[in-house]
Design a protein around this motif. Structure first.
Motif, mmCIF file in Angstrom:
data_model
loop_
_atom_site.group_PDB
_atom_site.id
_atom_site.type_symbol
_atom_site.label_atom_id
_atom_site.label_comp_id
_atom_site.label_asym_id
_atom_site.label_seq_id
_atom_site.Cartn_x
_atom_site.Cartn_y
_atom_site.Cartn_z
ATOM 1 N N SER A 173 0.834 -1.196 0.000
ATOM 2 C CA SER A 173 0.000 0.000 0.000
ATOM 3 C C SER A 173 0.873 1.252 0.000
ATOM 4 C CB SER A 173 -0.913 0.000 1.226
ATOM 5 O OG SER A 173 -1.558 1.242 1.353
ATOM 6 N N THR A 174 0.519 2.255 -0.824
ATOM 7 C CA THR A 174 1.248 3.515 -0.847
ATOM 8 C C THR A 174 0.405 4.654 -0.266
ATOM 9 O OG1 THR A 174 0.472 3.926 -3.106
ATOM 10 C CG2 THR A 174 2.611 2.851 -2.861
ATOM 11 N N LYS A 175 -0.858 4.390 -0.005
ATOM 12 C CA LYS A 175 -1.750 5.407 0.525
ATOM 13 C C LYS A 175 -1.483 5.622 2.014
ATOM 14 C CE LYS A 175 -6.655 6.467 1.140
ATOM 15 N NZ LYS A 175 -8.042 5.978 0.957
ATOM 16 N N LYS A 176 -1.475 6.902 2.426
ATOM 17 C CA LYS A 176 -1.264 7.207 3.827
ATOM 18 C C LYS A 176 -2.612 7.323 4.530
ATOM 19 C CE LYS A 176 3.177 9.534 3.277
ATOM 20 N NZ LYS A 176 3.950 10.789 3.507
ATOM 21 N N PRO A 177 -2.867 6.495 5.520
ATOM 22 C CA PRO A 177 -4.154 6.548 6.224
ATOM 23 C C PRO A 177 -4.188 7.655 7.262
ATOM 24 C CG PRO A 177 -2.789 4.857 7.192
ATOM 25 C CD PRO A 177 -1.996 5.423 6.035
ATOM 26 N N ASN A 190 5.964 2.736 21.387
ATOM 27 C CA ASN A 190 6.357 2.324 20.036
ATOM 28 C C ASN A 190 5.159 2.103 19.115
ATOM 29 O OD1 ASN A 190 5.402 -0.044 21.162
ATOM 30 N ND2 ASN A 190 6.971 -1.343 20.216
ATOM 31 N N VAL A 191 3.983 2.640 19.503
ATOM 32 C CA VAL A 191 2.774 2.365 18.735
ATOM 33 C C VAL A 191 2.795 3.030 17.362
ATOM 34 C CG1 VAL A 191 1.409 4.300 19.652
ATOM 35 C CG2 VAL A 191 0.261 2.199 18.906
ATOM 36 N N LEU A 192 3.399 4.211 17.238
ATOM 37 C CA LEU A 192 3.454 4.873 15.929
ATOM 38 C C LEU A 192 4.304 4.082 14.948
ATOM 39 C CD1 LEU A 192 3.809 8.648 16.889
ATOM 40 C CD2 LEU A 192 1.786 7.481 15.989
ATOM 41 N N GLU A 193 5.457 3.625 15.405
ATOM 42 C CA GLU A 193 6.320 2.827 14.538
ATOM 43 C C GLU A 193 5.625 1.539 14.108
ATOM 44 O OE1 GLU A 193 7.135 4.186 17.373
ATOM 45 O OE2 GLU A 193 8.904 5.449 17.051
ATOM 46 N N ALA A 194 4.942 0.891 15.072
ATOM 47 C CA ALA A 194 4.233 -0.355 14.763
ATOM 48 C C ALA A 194 3.121 -0.116 13.752
ATOM 49 C CB ALA A 194 3.660 -0.954 16.051
ATOM 50 N N ALA A 195 2.402 1.003 13.890
ATOM 51 C CA ALA A 195 1.313 1.323 12.970
ATOM 52 C C ALA A 195 1.838 1.603 11.563
ATOM 53 C CB ALA A 195 0.527 2.526 13.482
ATOM 54 N N THR A 209 4.592 0.483 10.231
ATOM 55 C CA THR A 209 5.045 -0.794 9.672
ATOM 56 C C THR A 209 3.862 -1.615 9.176
ATOM 57 O OG1 THR A 209 6.975 -0.857 11.133
ATOM 58 C CG2 THR A 209 6.267 -2.945 10.175
ATOM 59 N N PHE A 210 2.794 -1.645 9.969
ATOM 60 C CA PHE A 210 1.587 -2.390 9.575
ATOM 61 C C PHE A 210 1.028 -1.841 8.263
ATOM 62 C CE2 PHE A 210 -2.985 -2.828 9.360
ATOM 63 C CZ PHE A 210 -3.193 -4.169 9.633
#
Length: 254
Positions: free
Chosen positions: A2-6, A93-98, A100-101
């Motif tokens: 995915s290239t779209k930023k949510p 670390n939730v931003l990094e995990a999101a 990556t997801f």
């Protein structure tokens, strides 16, 4: 890939029991199952991870209830996609995990909802909030709730947002658990104070109801708060959640 930023969205409050986890579930489910958006949820409310546990209960409830099982089968057949994922995480670390997801997701994710801890002392909480695009904060006509909420919301708006090191576009307060029997002047006083402080208050007000405090029961034929099905439309109208959803969509401009 995915290239779209949510959009990153949090229902956040520095006071427990005002409904942030409930609204995360309600809005995510309506967006994903009824309105067709692709949703992901990160449960960073460590250590209880209440949304992760709720999903397990919801799945078990559907399998044990014939009426809900038929509704779920019809729903998932119609939308042709799985239940939205709920990922346990810690705030630091939730931003990094999101991110990556989202980058690894085979489908474009439209919105990521974050259930964050309700205390400013949690490691990483300010960083996580600064990484949101939109923050929605439920408030109740309680002096302690209002004081802590207004102080913290001013901190976010006047310090974090003005420094520019943030993704936050809007911070939106909204009245929850509104009891029609309560004194109207009380809300007018608080509304004037919110306006004086330069904070944004949504027009939608969520009426009080016992349905907010309980999940589906064994013999229930409808659901309200569920991670695997959207809230029943009649129940949404009864508490004005339908009006809230409409205003929510206008604010995030998806």
């Amino acid at each position: 890939m995915s290239t779209k930023k949510p959009l990153f969205i949090a229902f956040s409050s520095q006071k427990g029991g005002v409904g942030k986890s409930t609204f995360t579930t309600l809005v995510a489910s309506v967006m994903h199952y009824r309105l067709g958006y692709n949703i992901a949820v990160f449960d960073a409310d460590f250590p209880q991870h209440s949304l992760v546990k709720m999903k397990a209960r919801d799945l078990a409830m559907v399998m044990e209830n014939e009426a809900l099982k038929k509704q779920a089968y019809k729903q998932f057949t119609a939308i042709n996609k799985k239940a939205y994922p709920i990922t346990p995480c810690k705030a630091d670390n939730v931003l990094e995990a999101a991110h990556t997801f989202v980058n690894d997701s085979p489908i474009a994710v439209d919105m990521v909802f974050f259930d964050l801890p309700g205390t400013v002392n949690t490691p990483g909480i300010l960083k996580a909030l600064a990484g949101m695009h939109h923050i929605f904060t439920p408030i109740t006509a309680d002096r302690v709730v209002m004081e802590s909420t207004l102080i913290f919301t001013q901190l976010l708006q006047d310090v974090i947002m003005k420094k520019g090191e943030t993704s936050i576009k809007t911070i939106n307060l909204f009245w929850n658990q509104v009891d029609g029997r309560e004194s109207t002047p009380l809300y007018q006083v608080y509304n004037q104070l919110i306006k004086k402080l330069g904070l944004s208050l949504m027009q939608s007000q969520i009426k009080n109801g016992t349905r907010f405090r309980k999940e589906s029961e064994a013999d229930s034929k409808t659901v309200f708060r569920s991670t695997v099905m959207p809230a029943d439309e009649r129940l949404m109208k009864a508490c004005r959640l339908d009006l809230f959803i409409n205003e929510f969509l206008k604010i995030i401009q998806l």
